[in-house]
Design a protein around this motif. Structure first.
Motif, PDB file in Angstrom:
ATOM      1  N   THR A 157       5.466   7.812   6.030  1.00 34.69           N
ATOM      2  CA  THR A 157       4.094   8.215   5.688  1.00 34.69           C
ATOM      3  C   THR A 157       3.399   8.930   6.843  1.00 34.69           C
ATOM      4  O   THR A 157       2.698   9.930   6.628  1.00 34.69           O
ATOM      5  N   GLY A 190       0.801  -1.217   0.000  1.00 34.72           N
ATOM      6  CA  GLY A 190       0.000   0.000   0.000  1.00 34.72           C
ATOM      7  C   GLY A 190       0.834   1.267   0.000  1.00 34.72           C
ATOM      8  O   GLY A 190       1.882   1.357  -0.648  1.00 34.72           O
ATOM      9  N   SER A 191       0.363   2.271   0.744  1.00 29.38           N
ATOM     10  CA  SER A 191       1.025   3.578   0.744  1.00 29.38           C
ATOM     11  C   SER A 191       2.429   3.509   1.331  1.00 29.38           C
ATOM     12  O   SER A 191       3.316   4.274   0.921  1.00 29.38           O
ATOM     13  N   ASP A 192       2.659   2.596   2.277  1.00 29.05           N
ATOM     14  CA  ASP A 192       4.001   2.452   2.837  1.00 29.05           C
ATOM     15  C   ASP A 192       4.980   1.965   1.766  1.00 29.05           C
ATOM     16  O   ASP A 192       6.113   2.462   1.666  1.00 29.05           O
ATOM     17  N   LEU A 193       4.565   0.999   0.969  1.00 27.89           N
ATOM     18  CA  LEU A 193       5.439   0.505  -0.091  1.00 27.89           C
ATOM     19  C   LEU A 193       5.675   1.591  -1.139  1.00 27.89           C
ATOM     20  O   LEU A 193       6.802   1.771  -1.625  1.00 27.89           O
ATOM     21  N   GLN A 194       4.629   2.321  -1.461  1.00 27.26           N
ATOM     22  CA  GLN A 194       4.777   3.396  -2.438  1.00 27.26           C
ATOM     23  C   GLN A 194       5.766   4.440  -1.934  1.00 27.26           C
ATOM     24  O   GLN A 194       6.610   4.930  -2.692  1.00 27.26           O
ATOM     25  N   TRP A 195       5.684   4.761  -0.644  1.00 27.10           N
ATOM     26  CA  TRP A 195       6.616   5.740  -0.066  1.00 27.10           C
ATOM     27  C   TRP A 195       8.053   5.230  -0.168  1.00 27.10           C
ATOM     28  O   TRP A 195       8.964   5.979  -0.535  1.00 27.10           O
ATOM     29  N   GLN A 214       9.293   3.099  -2.318  1.00 21.12           N
ATOM     30  CA  GLN A 214       9.729   3.094  -3.708  1.00 21.12           C
ATOM     31  C   GLN A 214      10.086   4.485  -4.205  1.00 21.12           C
ATOM     32  O   GLN A 214      10.997   4.650  -5.034  1.00 21.12           O
ATOM     33  N   GLN A 215       9.411   5.500  -3.688  1.00 24.07           N
ATOM     34  CA  GLN A 215       9.644   6.866  -4.145  1.00 24.07           C
ATOM     35  C   GLN A 215      10.748   7.579  -3.375  1.00 24.07           C
ATOM     36  O   GLN A 215      11.411   8.474  -3.909  1.00 24.07           O
ATOM     37  N   ASN A 216      10.981   7.158  -2.118  1.00 21.98           N
ATOM     38  CA  ASN A 216      11.805   7.994  -1.246  1.00 21.98           C
ATOM     39  C   ASN A 216      13.009   7.302  -0.605  1.00 21.98           C
ATOM     40  O   ASN A 216      13.790   7.961   0.074  1.00 21.98           O
ATOM     41  N   THR A 255      17.362   2.642  -3.731  1.00 17.23           N
ATOM     42  CA  THR A 255      16.901   1.523  -4.555  1.00 17.23           C
ATOM     43  C   THR A 255      17.845   0.330  -4.507  1.00 17.23           C
ATOM     44  O   THR A 255      17.516  -0.735  -5.040  1.00 17.23           O
TER      45      THR A 255
END
Length: 316
Positions: free
Chosen positions: A187, A163-168, A170-172, A175
Motif C-alpha cells: 500500500t 483495513g486497506s492493508d488487508l484489502q491489498w 486480498q486483491q494482490n 490466496t
C-alpha cells in the motif's frame, strides 16, 4: 523492550535523525547498485535514461532517491543539455555537478513540497520503492498478522492485518497461503508511486527495482539488510540498509519490462571488438571489453538484468 511494526521501525532506521541514509558515507559505503559501485554501470544506466528522455521529448531529468548524485554526474557527462534535479534526504552533496539542482526530501513516502508541476521531464526512481517502508505480515494458519520488531531485529506476531492493508493482500497476494508465509504489503509503495506521478504534468515516470508479479510472489518474503558490503539480517537500529522487493504489478504503470529486455530494445548492446584492435589500439580494445563486461553485469539473468522498469507516460 520497545516493539514497533516493521513499517514504523524501518522508517526510523533509514530516515530518522540518525538514520542509515543520513550517514556521511551514503548507500555507496555499503553496497553497489547499477548507478554506482559497478565499473561502467552508472554510465550505461545513464545512457539508457538519456535515450528514453530523448525519445520522449524530455528536456529535464529528475532523480528521486539520488543518493549522493552519482547517476546525475553520469548523465551530466553525456547529456549536458538536460536540466538535472536530484532528490534525497541529505543536503546537496559537495561532489554534485554544478548544473544540477537539488531538493531535500523527508524520506520514505515523503516528497519535497517544491517537487511539483514537473514538465517535459523523465523522472527516475531507481531503487527507491524498495526502501519505502511497508507493513510486513505473516500468516499464522488462520489470519494474516502484522509483524513487530525490536531494535535488535527480534520479531513477534501482533494484531491481525486490517483495513486497506488487508484489502491489498486480498486483491494482490496469493490466496493459498500456509502457516509461516510472509508478505510485504504494497500500500505505501503504491501510494508513493501515485503521489510522484501526480507531481508530473508531462513526461515519463520510471521506477526501477527488484520486484515480483502476482503469480510469482515470494512465499517467505524478501525483507533483508545490507551492511558493510554484505547482505545480513535486517536490523532497525540505523546501522543497516533495509529493503524488500516491490510488487511491481500493483503500481499502475503503463508498461513493465525487465532491464535485460529494455537495454536490448534501446540498442545498448555493445559490439565485440575486433581482435586486431588489441594490437592496433590496446587502450581502445580494453575499453571495449570493459563496456561489454558492464553490459553483461547489468543484463545478467538472475541478477541486475531482472530489475523491473515500471514506465508511465504522462501528458495532461
Amino acid at each position: 523492550m520497545v516493539w514497533q511494526s516493521w513499517r514504523s521501525a524501518w522508517h526510523d532506521a533509514l530516515y530518522g535523525p540518525d538514520g542509515f541514509y543520513r550517514q556521511v558515507s551514503g548507500p555507496a559505503g555499503h553496497f553497489a547498485t547499477s548507478a554506482q559501485g559497478i565499473p561502467g554501470g552508472g554510465r550505461l544506466l545513464a545512457r539508457a535514461l538519456v535515450i528514453l528522455a530523448e525519445r520522449s521529448g524530455c528536456t529535464r531529468l529528475v532523480d528521486v532517491g539520488a543518493g549522493r548524485g552519482e547517476l546525475l554526474a553520469e548523465v551530466a557527462a553525456i547529456a549536458p543539455g538536460l536540466r538535472l534535479t536530484g532528490v534525497d534526504v541529505v543536503e546537496r552533496p559537495a561532489e554534485l555537478p554544478e548544473v544540477a539542482d537539488w531538493l531535500r526530501s523527508p524520506g520514505g513516502t515523503g516528497l519535497p513540497d517544491d517537487l511539483r508541476g514537473i514538465e517535459h521531464a523523465l523522472v527516475i526512481a531507481h531503487e527507491w520503492l524498495d526502501v519505502v517502508p511497508c507493513t510486513i505480515a505473516e500468516y499464522d494458519g488462520a489470519v494474516w498478522r502484522t509483524v513487530e520488531v525490536d531494535p535488535d531485529g527480534d520479531e513477534r506476531l501482533a494484531d491481525p492485518v486490517a483495513g486497506s492493508d488487508l484489502q491489498w493482500l486480498q486483491q494482490n497476494w496469493r490466496t493459498n497461503a500456509t502457516e509461516g508465509d510472509r508478505a510485504e504489503i504494497g500500500t505505501t509503495r503504491d501510494a508513493a508511486f501515485r503521489e510522484l506521478r501526480a507531481r508530473i504534468d508531462s513526461g515519463v515516470l520510471v521506477a526501477v527495482d527488484y520486484g515480483h508479479l502476482r503469480d510469482d510472489r515470494p512465499e517467505w518474503g524478501t525483507l533483508t539488510g545490507y551492511r558493510d558490503g554484505v547482505q545480513c539480517p535486517p536490523r532497525p537500529d540505523g546501522s543497516t540498509d533495509i529493503t524488500a522487493h516491490v510488487a511491481m504489478d500493483t503500481l499502475g504503470a503503463d508498461e513493465l519490462v525487465c532491464q535485460h529486455t529494455l537495454f536490448d530494445r534501446l540498442g545498448l548492446r555493445p559490439e565485440a571488438p575486433a581482435i586486431a584492435l588489441a594490437s592496433e589500439d590496446p587502450p581502445a580494445y580494453l575499453r571495449a571489453l570493459a563496456e561489454r563486461g558492464s553490459y553483461a553485469q547489468l543484463t545478467a539473468t538472475g541478477g541486475l538484468g531482472d530489475f523491473w522498469w515500471a514506465i508511465t507516460r504522462i501528458d495532461h
